[in-house]
Design an enzyme around this catalytic site. Sequence first.
Site: not given
Length: 357
Positions: A6, A27, A39, A77
């Site tokens: 992540s 991801h 992603e 993130n």
Amino acid sequence: LATNTSSIRLEDLRTGLRDPQRFIGVHFFNPVALMPLVEIIRCEDTEQEALDHGFAFVKAIGKFPLECKSSPGFVVNRILAPYTSEAMQLVQEGVGLADIDEAAMAFGMPVGPVELVDNVGLDVVLHVAEVLGAETEGSVAEQLRGMVDAGKLGRKSGQGFYEWVDGKAVKPPRNPSTMPADIEDRLVLAMVNEAVSCLSDGVVTDPDLLDAGVIFGTGFAPFRGGPINYARERGVAEVRDRLEQLAAALPPDSDDGISESVIQLHVDRCAEKRNLAPLAGLADEKGDGHFVVVTEVVVPVFHHQERQLAESGSRLEDLEGFGRQPPGPVGWDHDMTVPDEASRTTQGSATVLPWIR
């Protein structure tokens, strides 16, 4: 070979591989069954064939691939980190948990940052913060580390910032008197600032796709069109001025990660410009900025909006990398109510996304 990390840079994970150019990131976001974004992470020397395999796989399972450069936190993130960090700072200042969440939801977020942290898992949030901390020199809130050490991991352990019963957060009564007047800007502009920084750093090179990724990966208020579009609609100069005001209001000895990010406004990343970069790179009209607004494409968010898309003459395939419709209401959990017609009207347009094209 793919990793679902992540936040860790691919370069740090592929050192023992014979063919590191064939290593990619794929991801997913939690809950995987609901969140449509994936992603696809690449390094500078990643083979295009490996990326193509990643794109094909993600599209085949009905998800939306977003190509990102290998960088700590990637896009989603990295942008969520200052948002949740600012929420943790508000907690430390004595603002009620439910009040923080309510402020974010009033802006249009599907859930607030405190509940989001509980959903993601405090251990995961802490790990991401530590990875990003090495890059941003930001500190991790001590209460977060203490809660993880005590086994309070959020929803999955039954206790985080909230107690969780039957998969739902038990929230304490609200106390609006604790809410600072600038709470919405502190939460939202932290995300806007980091989103522009991602664009400036080339993690994603297309502002449309960055906005789409943040919406589909976080549930960022869809009717606002994403953080970049929100900055445009509000006015880049106003956003920049507001960030300066927030920075000036911080105590001089503040060492909070997002506070430092807001103070610096990422000038250090574009120091040669000697201005409030990268926000200064946003143009309100055609010029030297990153974007040129040409028109607006209406994109359906909910299944029953498919007719509206057909009538507009546009196609989902026209959106680069976002060639398929999401499997359900974007950004809303199973037990949440899809906005009715009245709320769509008051929110501006809760079921369509404005896109910069």
